[in-house]
Each structure stands twice: as structure tokens, then as C-alpha cells.
Design a protein around this motif. Structure first.
Motif, mmCIF file in Angstrom:
data_model
loop_
_atom_site.group_PDB
_atom_site.id
_atom_site.type_symbol
_atom_site.label_atom_id
_atom_site.label_comp_id
_atom_site.label_asym_id
_atom_site.label_seq_id
_atom_site.Cartn_x
_atom_site.Cartn_y
_atom_site.Cartn_z
ATOM 1 N N LEU B 322 0.916 -1.015 -0.115
ATOM 2 C CA LEU B 322 0.010 -0.018 -0.114
ATOM 3 C C LEU B 322 0.982 1.211 0.187
ATOM 4 O O LEU B 322 0.561 2.158 -0.692
ATOM 5 N N LEU B 323 1.902 1.328 0.692
ATOM 6 C CA LEU B 323 2.688 2.529 1.037
ATOM 7 C C LEU B 323 3.516 2.592 -0.528
ATOM 8 O O LEU B 323 3.552 3.860 -0.814
ATOM 9 N N ASP B 324 3.973 1.651 -0.989
ATOM 10 C CA ASP B 324 4.776 1.780 -2.147
ATOM 11 C C ASP B 324 3.654 2.482 -3.244
ATOM 12 O O ASP B 324 4.076 3.131 -4.101
ATOM 13 N N TYR B 325 2.591 1.842 -3.235
ATOM 14 C CA TYR B 325 1.498 2.071 -4.462
ATOM 15 C C TYR B 325 1.240 3.618 -4.057
ATOM 16 O O TYR B 325 1.268 4.776 -5.117
ATOM 17 N N ALA B 326 1.025 4.221 -2.675
ATOM 18 C CA ALA B 326 0.683 5.495 -2.330
ATOM 19 C C ALA B 326 1.762 6.425 -2.705
ATOM 20 O O ALA B 326 1.598 7.483 -3.401
ATOM 21 N N ASN B 327 3.027 6.048 -2.619
ATOM 22 C CA ASN B 327 4.063 6.836 -2.723
ATOM 23 C C ASN B 327 4.363 7.008 -4.351
ATOM 24 O O ASN B 327 4.691 8.146 -4.644
ATOM 25 N N GLN B 328 4.014 6.105 -4.885
ATOM 26 C CA GLN B 328 4.320 6.168 -6.550
ATOM 27 C C GLN B 328 3.116 7.082 -7.063
ATOM 28 O O GLN B 328 3.548 7.849 -7.755
ATOM 29 N N GLY B 340 9.315 13.103 5.631
ATOM 30 C CA GLY B 340 9.756 11.768 6.269
ATOM 31 C C GLY B 340 10.035 10.571 5.046
ATOM 32 O O GLY B 340 8.913 10.051 4.317
ATOM 33 N N THR B 341 11.271 10.612 4.573
ATOM 34 C CA THR B 341 11.631 9.599 3.532
ATOM 35 C C THR B 341 12.671 8.648 3.734
ATOM 36 O O THR B 341 13.486 8.345 3.122
ATOM 37 N N ALA B 342 12.190 8.132 5.233
ATOM 38 C CA ALA B 342 13.458 7.205 5.473
ATOM 39 C C ALA B 342 13.400 5.906 4.767
ATOM 40 O O ALA B 342 12.346 5.724 3.981
ATOM 41 N N ILE B 348 3.165 5.016 6.624
ATOM 42 C CA ILE B 348 2.790 6.341 6.874
ATOM 43 C C ILE B 348 2.967 7.305 5.863
ATOM 44 O O ILE B 348 4.422 7.351 5.294
ATOM 45 N N LEU B 349 2.141 7.962 5.244
ATOM 46 C CA LEU B 349 2.449 9.130 4.175
ATOM 47 C C LEU B 349 2.278 10.370 4.615
ATOM 48 O O LEU B 349 1.046 10.705 4.783
ATOM 49 N N SER B 350 3.372 11.079 5.159
ATOM 50 C CA SER B 350 3.119 12.419 5.472
ATOM 51 C C SER B 350 3.551 13.398 4.411
ATOM 52 O O SER B 350 4.440 13.250 4.009
ATOM 53 N N PHE B 351 2.888 14.413 4.315
ATOM 54 C CA PHE B 351 3.087 15.370 3.119
ATOM 55 C C PHE B 351 2.419 16.728 3.213
ATOM 56 O O PHE B 351 1.647 17.088 4.164
ATOM 57 N N THR B 352 3.144 17.747 2.468
ATOM 58 C CA THR B 352 2.577 19.113 2.371
ATOM 59 C C THR B 352 2.237 19.162 1.023
ATOM 60 O O THR B 352 2.932 18.426 0.131
ATOM 61 N N LEU B 353 1.498 20.078 0.782
ATOM 62 C CA LEU B 353 0.984 20.758 -0.668
ATOM 63 C C LEU B 353 1.083 21.989 -0.717
ATOM 64 O O LEU B 353 1.094 22.771 0.174
ATOM 65 N N SER B 392 -0.109 16.663 6.569
ATOM 66 C CA SER B 392 -1.151 15.988 6.343
ATOM 67 C C SER B 392 -0.693 14.511 6.550
ATOM 68 O O SER B 392 0.270 14.150 5.752
ATOM 69 N N ARG B 393 -1.232 13.710 7.108
ATOM 70 C CA ARG B 393 -0.750 12.359 7.317
ATOM 71 C C ARG B 393 -1.813 11.362 7.009
ATOM 72 O O ARG B 393 -2.827 11.136 7.694
ATOM 73 N N ALA B 394 -1.503 10.475 6.170
ATOM 74 C CA ALA B 394 -2.358 9.266 5.814
ATOM 75 C C ALA B 394 -1.607 8.075 6.366
ATOM 76 O O ALA B 394 -0.315 7.875 6.054
ATOM 77 N N SER B 395 -1.994 7.310 7.291
ATOM 78 C CA SER B 395 -1.413 6.095 7.649
ATOM 79 C C SER B 395 -2.455 4.902 7.496
ATOM 80 O O SER B 395 -3.501 4.968 7.692
ATOM 81 N N PHE B 396 -1.852 3.731 6.722
ATOM 82 C CA PHE B 396 -2.436 2.777 6.372
ATOM 83 C C PHE B 396 -2.332 1.484 7.137
ATOM 84 O O PHE B 396 -1.343 1.388 8.001
ATOM 85 N N SER B 397 -3.590 0.726 7.270
ATOM 86 C CA SER B 397 -3.613 -0.499 8.083
ATOM 87 C C SER B 397 -3.838 -1.612 7.170
ATOM 88 O O SER B 397 -3.981 -1.356 6.002
ATOM 89 N N PHE B 398 -3.770 -2.673 7.493
ATOM 90 C CA PHE B 398 -3.904 -3.916 6.743
ATOM 91 C C PHE B 398 -5.321 -4.157 6.242
ATOM 92 O O PHE B 398 -5.504 -4.864 5.244
ATOM 93 N N TYR B 399 -6.334 -3.281 6.666
ATOM 94 C CA TYR B 399 -7.711 -3.599 6.126
ATOM 95 C C TYR B 399 -7.793 -2.233 5.208
ATOM 96 O O TYR B 399 -8.884 -2.262 4.610
ATOM 97 N N ASN B 400 -6.875 -1.628 4.838
ATOM 98 C CA ASN B 400 -7.058 -0.713 3.566
ATOM 99 C C ASN B 400 -6.960 -1.110 2.304
ATOM 100 O O ASN B 400 -5.927 -2.185 2.212
ATOM 101 N N THR B 401 -7.175 -0.615 1.268
ATOM 102 C CA THR B 401 -6.976 -1.414 0.095
ATOM 103 C C THR B 401 -6.461 -0.326 -1.090
ATOM 104 O O THR B 401 -6.155 0.988 -0.678
ATOM 105 N N HIS B 402 -5.826 -1.085 -2.060
ATOM 106 C CA HIS B 402 -5.315 -0.290 -3.089
ATOM 107 C C HIS B 402 -6.438 0.729 -3.747
ATOM 108 O O HIS B 402 -6.025 2.015 -4.198
ATOM 109 N N ALA B 403 -7.565 0.610 -3.660
ATOM 110 C CA ALA B 403 -8.795 1.193 -4.309
ATOM 111 C C ALA B 403 -8.892 2.485 -3.423
ATOM 112 O O ALA B 403 -8.823 3.674 -3.813
#
Lengths: 148, 420
Positions: B322-328, B340-342, B348-353, B392-403
Motif C-alpha cells: 500500500l505504501l509503495d503504491y501510495a508513494n508512487q 519523512g523519506t526514511a 505512513i504517508l506524511s506530506f505537504t501541498l 497531512s498524514r495518511a496512515s495505512f493499516s492492513f484493512y486498507n485497499t489499493h482502491a
């Protein structure tokens, strides 16, 4: 469900992008800070008063579109106003965004574009930060205003 | 930008892991928010609860609600049995030696305060030093600031770099024979950085310092072995591990806990009370004064059972996808900056616009049914480092989907539209 455009109206987007009265007034006689610890919005108001009138007013700081646009619109509305009128406007504005019965939108002029905020309770404090700061500057009861 | 591809569908069903089936276990996920299907991406703040956890709590209150450790009646025996068997589950979950090392507390915050006060206040003096990091959650900063004020001990911070990683060479420089405590998060809540705790623990031990690991963000993503880590204390909260709020765990090495005085006095933590003095109860009860959060402990036990059933390895794999897909997908958005690009990080996808405040992003996404966190994430020193008021922080768990990632990306694009 609310249309997001009701909140982010064109005037708000514009005042966020090009805030009016943004900067420092060198000979301000009142400087007061407002702070929203929940989201980190910080705002400083600069006031130059002449007798019972607000001769000049400006602000600087950082915040979300609602707080920046609100401060921009408020400072525009306050220039040349008497302190008494400023307090009346403070009350009208407060009614506008908290009271569902609405307020006298005519007396608020452009400020009425912020009416959409009342449908977004989490954002009311963003819109009122500058107003509480101004209120404090006028009544002079605190040096720093916090929304909490 | 609408890459709602079949790939997403396929990716959701990697071998032995059917995310749609898993989602059926979480009643809260099946609702609309603001007229749109809920997309819950605020898992780093708190996770959702599977039916089995909710049921376990209801079963306790309906069937055997009773106080523990004292009644001779059947309900009390059943409640005590359920409470203590949850302790065994926790012990096994983090691979501790003994249930004596598992203390139930309100959450990670209380556990850190307990260690700072019971261990720190009684062992530290003005010559001593405490090391924490710039990456910490306020819960792992403020208790140490208080301890520093109380004892005069010096508080030092390991700095971070532009990727949001701890600078290990600086950590080594901060360590010396005066270092008594090192407290560091296993995983950063604001950025998702996985810290090199194993190495940090080993280095601290070379100077005889004790190490507390704040695992609040870790236990829901990765397997924890306190024996292998050799940490002195490890703390976490139940609610981030699909369990209830108001329950958490302090793990401490038995010999350390044995020497520490009680944190609070009251019932259940005593062996015998006379008007002159009190003989304290044995571990771990010495640290569990008063009637504990029995339903919380039972719910936490059920949460651990659930996580074990799904498997932390499966969880980690799905979240990484999920993280790889979201990052891409996010990297294609103009004006989006990753915070946060460790190299080593969790989902966790933390970002600014550019030109859009996170608070406005949060409101616009909420209107699309998407729940994310916006703000400083209780990690103001991190924001200070990046010289931003918030992310802004989107944090994914195992019940989240690519959709759901697709919905997020569409939502972020909508933010740009509103402001242009």
C-alpha cells in the motif's frame, strides 16, 4: 452533505492567496498574538489607534486558508472603524458562524462569505482566531490569545 | 491520474491474504461519511476494532462482569482467569520471559510516566543525563522534561536528518558514562521512520544506561521480541493494536521492576496493610493499584489473538504494498512534498501541498469521506526541524485497499482544484 465550494468560496481562496493588510505596521500602538494550539495557527495583529478609531490594522503569521482569509477580510473591514463598531461587528461575525439562525449578513458585507464555516464545526476556531485576537487587543486583557 | 487498474484488485489478494474478507471483520468500515464510503486512513492515531474484540468486551459485561483477584465466586474467578490469560497473550506476543514483566497501564503515555517517575526519579541526580530524540511523540518527551526538572538531570536530543532518520553518529557522541536513560520510539508516529533500536540499545548498554522503547506505533506493524532487543522497558497502547482505548502495556525486565517502588498506591498492589506500613504485592500487581481496566485487558487479549490469526508478516507485506503504491501515485502530484523519506519506514504517508495548509487538506478530504490526520501529530520538534507548522498524514493499516489509495489521490487532486 455540504459542497466544499460553500466553504472555500472564491473570495476566500483569493484572500488566502493574496492576503490584504499582511505585514507589520511600524508605528503600531498595539501588537497582540493569537494562537491555536490544536493546529498550530499563529497570528499577530498590529493596530494603530487614533482616539476611539482604528486608523490602521495589519496582520502576519501562518495558518490555514480559513484563518488567513478571515484575518485578511477582518482587517479590511476594520480600517477606519470606531472601536465600538468593531465590537459590534465582532458580535455579528460570531453569530454568523456559530448561530444557526444566522446573523445580519448585510451589516457584515464581504465578511458574510465565511458563513459556510458554520457547517464545518472543526473549522470555526480557524475563522474566529483573528477576531478573538482583535477583541483582546481592544479590551487589552491579554497579551497572547489562545483558542483553547 | 485515475489509475483504478485491475492491478489494484489483484494486489489486494496476495496469497493467503484477502483484504475484502478481512474488512468484513471490521463493522465500522462499512459506512458512509458525508455521503461517501468511509476511507479510514488515520490508523496511526487509532486503529479500528474487529468484531472479535468488540464481542469479547460485550461478553465480559453481559456474562461475567466482576472484580478480579479477590472474589471466591464463579464470576470473579472467570474474570480473573480472562484477565490473567490476556497477560500471558501479551507476554507471548512481545516474547517476554515472564508475566511478572507485563504491567497493565492506561496506555503508552502512562507507562512512560511510570518509568520516568518510579525508575528515573529514584535513581537520577543532577550529574546524570537522559537521551531522547527529536523524532519523539510528546508522550516520550514531556515525562523526561518533567524528570529533568525534578532531578536536575540533563536532557539531550538525538538530531534527525532531512529524511527524518536519526543521526546515529550524533547519538554515539551524546552517549557517555553519565547517560542513565535512553528513551526512543521504535517507529515515528509523525513520519513512520523505523529507528535502529537494536543498535541503539546495544550502544546504550555499553555505558550502563537503561533503555525504554516507545512501541506505540510498532506493535500493529511488526513483530516485537523484547528478549532479542534486550531493551529494559518496552511500552505500547492497546488502541493502536486494534484493541480498546484506555489500556496499554509496560514491559520491564523483572530485576528492574522488582527494585522500583510502586507508582501508585491502592488496592490490589498490596500484600498486607497495617496502620504503620504496607507490604507491597508481587510483580506485576505491585504496579496495578486499584480495580484495573478489566474489559480493556480482555479486549486487548482478543486483539492479540486477532493479529496472530492474520499474521504480522502478512500485515507488514500488505502495508508495504500500500505504501509503495501510495508513494508512487503521490509522487506524480504537482506540489506534493513528502515529509519523512526514511529508507526503513512503515505505512505512513506524511506530506505537504504547495500553498495549501494541511488543515484545509483535511477538511476537503473529509468531505470526500476520507479520514486523515492533519496537524503537528504531537511531534512539534519534528515540525520545527522541517520548518513547517503541520503535515497531512495518511496512515495505512492492513484493512486498507489499493482502491482506497486511489480515492486518497483523487481527494488530494481535488484540494489543488479547490485552490486554483
Amino acid at each position: 452533505m455540504f459542497d466544499i465550494k460553500d466553504l472555500y468560496q472564491e473570495i476566500i481562496v483569493d484572500h488566502n492567496r493574496n492576503p490584504r493588510n499582511f505585514g507589520i505596521i511600524d508605528n503600531a500602538d498595539k501588537i497582540i498574538e493569537g494562537f491555536n494550539p490544536l493546529c498550530g495557527d499563529k497570528l499577530k495583529l498590529y493596530l494603530k489607534t487614533e482616539g476611539q478609531n482604528i486608523a490602521d490594522i495589519s496582520f502576519d503569521g501562518s495558518g490555514c486558508a480559513i484563518s488567513v482569509a478571515s484575518a485578511s477580510l477582518m482587517t479590511d473591514a476594520m480600517k477606519g472603524k470606531s472601536i465600538n463598531d468593531a465590537e459590534l461587528l465582532f458580535n455579528s461575525f460570531h453569530n454568523l458562524i456559530t448561530n444557526e439562525n444566522g446573523a445580519d449578513e448585510k451589516s457584515l458585507g464581504k465578511l458574510a462569505v465565511l458563513a459556510g464555516v458554520k457547517d464545518f464545526p472543526a473549522r470555526v476556531k480557524c475563522a474566529t482566531l483573528c477576531w478573538h485576537t482583535l477583541h483582546s487587543a481592544i479590551t487589552g486583557d491579554k497579551e497572547t490569545v489562545s483558542t483553547e | 491520474m485515475n489509475k483504478k487498474s485491475n492491478i489494484a484488485e489483484i494486489q489486494n489478494q496476495t496469497e493467503g491474504f484477502d483484504v475484502e474478507k478481512i474488512r468484513e471483520d471490521f463493522p465500522i468500515l462499512h459506512q458512509e461519511v458525508n455521503g461517501k464510503p468511509l476511507v479510514y486512513l488515520d490508523n496511526a492515531a487509532t486503529s479500528q476494532k474487529p468484531k472479535s474484540v468488540i464481542d469479547s468486551i460485550e461478553k465480559y459485561y453481559r456474562g461475567y462482569n466482576s472484580n478480579i483477584h479477590r472474589g471466591v465466586h464463579t464470576l470473579s474467578e472467570n474474570a480473573t482467569e480472562a484477565y490473567e490469560s490476556a497477560r500471558i497473550k501479551v507476554r507471548d506476543f512481545i516474547h517476554a520471559n515472564s508475566t511478572k514483566e507485563i504491567v497493565f497501564v492506561r496506555g503508552a503515555t502512562e507507562a512512560i510516566n511510570l518509568v520516568a517517575q518510579s525508575f528515573g526519579r529514584n535513581t537520577l541526580g543532577s550529574e546524570d543525563e537522559i537521551i531522547i530524540t527529536e523524532l519523539e511523540h510528546h508522550a516520550n518527551i514531556v515525562p523526561w522534561q518533567l524528570l529533568s526538572q525534578q532531578t536536575g538531570a540533563k536532557l539531550k536530543y538525538v538530531p534527525i536528518n532531512d529524511n527524518g532518520e536519526l543521526v546515529e553518529s550524533e547519538y554515539k557522541k551524546l552517549l557517555n558514562e553519565k547517560t542513565r536513560i535512553v528513551a526512543v520510539g521504535h517507529i515515528s508516529n509523525a513520519l513512520g521512520t523505523i529507528n535502529p533500536i537494536e543498535n541503539m540499545i546495544n550502544l546504550a548498554h555499553e555505558y550502563g544506561a537503561k533503555v525504554l522503547i516507545d512501541g506505540a506505533q510498532a506493535t500493529s506493524h511488526t513483530s516485537v521480541d523484547v528478549k532479542k532487543l534486550d531493551c529494559d522497558f518496552y511500552v505500547f497502547s492497546g488502541h493502536k493494536l486494534f484493541g480498546p482505548t484506555g489500556i496499554g502495556v509496560l514491559y520491564g525486565k523483572e530485576d528492574l521492576l522488582e527494585k522500583m517502588p510502586p507508582y501508585q498506591g491502592g488496592g490490589d498492589m498490596i500484600k498486607m496493610v497495617t496502620m504503620k506500613e504496607t507490604q507491597y504485592n508481587e510483580l506485576p500487581h505491585k504496579f496495578e493499584a486499584g480495580t484495573p481496566n478489566i474489559s480493556g485487558v480482555i479486549g486487548l487479549g482478543a486483539a492479540i489473538d486477532y493479529v496472530n490469526k492474520i499474521g504480522l508478516e502478512n500485515i507488514g507485506n500488505h502495508e508495504k504494498q500500500l505504501l509503495d503504491y501510495a508513494n508512487q501515485m503521490a509522487s506524480e502530484i504537482t506540489g506534493l512534498k513528502f515529509i519523512g523519506t526514511a529508507k526503513n519506514k512503515t505505512s505512513i504517508l506524511s506530506f505537504t501541498l504547495d500553498g495549501i495548509h494541511p488543515h484545509d487538506v483535511g477538511t476537503i478530504l473529509n468531505n470526500e469521506g476520507i479520514a486523515i490526520r492533519t496537524g503537528h501529530h504531537c511531534a512539534m520538534p519534528v515540525m520545527e526541524y522541517f520548518q513547517i507548522p503541520a503535515t497531512s498524514r495518511a496512515s495505512f493499516s492492513f484493512y486498507n485497499t489499493h482502491a482506497e489509495v486511489d480515492v486518497l489521490i483523487e481527494g488530494i487532486n481535488k484540494c489543488s482544484k479547490v485552490f486554483n
